[in-house]
Scaffold this motif. Sequence first.
Motif, mmCIF file in Angstrom:
data_model
loop_
_atom_site.group_PDB
_atom_site.id
_atom_site.type_symbol
_atom_site.label_atom_id
_atom_site.label_comp_id
_atom_site.label_asym_id
_atom_site.label_seq_id
_atom_site.Cartn_x
_atom_site.Cartn_y
_atom_site.Cartn_z
ATOM 1 N N GLY A 177 -0.464 1.358 -0.789
ATOM 2 C CA GLY A 177 0.772 0.643 -1.129
ATOM 3 C C GLY A 177 1.470 1.268 -2.337
ATOM 4 N N ASN A 231 -0.081 -4.625 3.522
ATOM 5 C CA ASN A 231 -0.118 -4.694 2.057
ATOM 6 C C ASN A 231 0.519 -5.965 1.515
ATOM 7 N N LEU A 232 1.506 -6.491 2.234
ATOM 8 C CA LEU A 232 2.173 -7.707 1.773
ATOM 9 C C LEU A 232 1.478 -8.972 2.266
ATOM 10 N N HIS A 268 6.471 -5.672 -2.843
ATOM 11 C CA HIS A 268 5.116 -5.381 -3.293
ATOM 12 C C HIS A 268 4.971 -5.636 -4.796
#
Lengths: 116, 240
Positions: free
Chosen positions: A51, B94-95, B121
């Motif tokens: 990320g 990822n979120l 993010h």
Amino acid sequence: MDTSMWLALVSIAIGTYLIRLLPYMWMKRSLAKRQTEDGVGSMPTWLTILGPTMIAAMFGTSLVPAHSDVVSWFATGVGILVTFGVWTRTRSMGLPILCGVVAFGVIRLLLPVSLV
Amino acid sequence: MNTTTQTLAGAPWKQGVKDAIPLLGGYIPVAISFGLISVQSGFSVLETILISTFIYAGASQFLFVAMAASGAPLWLVVIMTLLINARHVVYGPNLSPFLNQDKKWLPLMHGLTDQIFALAHARLPQLPGQARLGWYTGAAVLAWLSWIAGTALGAIAGGELTQRWPLINDVLPFALPALFFVLIIPRCNNRLWSLTIALSAVTAVILKMSGYPNVAIPLAAMSGAVLFFALKNQPIVGEH
């Protein structure tokens, strides 16, 4: 556009949406199964690393000016320094970005292109 | 990232709109360019706007109109444009720890672009759980509408606009690196992460300047991740 072009457009639109949606749903289900309180803690480590590195890579690609000349690179450097300087004081988002864009723009406007 | 939860003074969607405003500096000039190029490639104004509305992925759209205009086989056009977007597969997961079970998240994934991911993010962990849907909706919808409006502007009057105000293309796009910078810089809070972030960014610059803009993001991100795993147990740079 003819029918085949419309089909291609619809396929790309649906495909792009699914690329964004399906991995999210997969992770959501995976986290729900584990039923942990701290969702981030139960995510695969490589995913939590990717990320921030993705964002860093976006920063890198967006940093390269459209016209790769000396003035643009100089303006880019100053713009980032100004953004950083304002960010260290404010720890906010809007003002550092605005000041960075203004600094970048002032240098692009003031320095003659003949420096290229 | 800073995970201190903030309380919001106003409606969450308004804060989302406010946080996404810097995106417009990057979105609108690129959308204007896309609108202009698409019309010049033979697509109508309406078709151009529909492409931006439903595909909503910058690099893919440019590739789509360029390959379609050059007469490339459509199956190849579809595959190539989807391959460019393959990097998006890591965004939703990822979120996901920060999103609740609300079904409204499903259509909102259409708006999960590079920039919205980067913004979300960094910001979602700082927001209270009940504010996240509204915040994301405000940010994502503003970005989407600005992309569509910029495309329409470019398709209708792009040539004249860029001729009269060339700075639209030259200066405003700097908002994007500035945005990514303020989103990623809080992550550089120890040597390991600083080196990881620096390597990812430098690799991305080199790849883009070497003529590989489409693979720059995934390859640079992977190189940073490899460095992270290689160094994380080294006492000098380790996280702890």
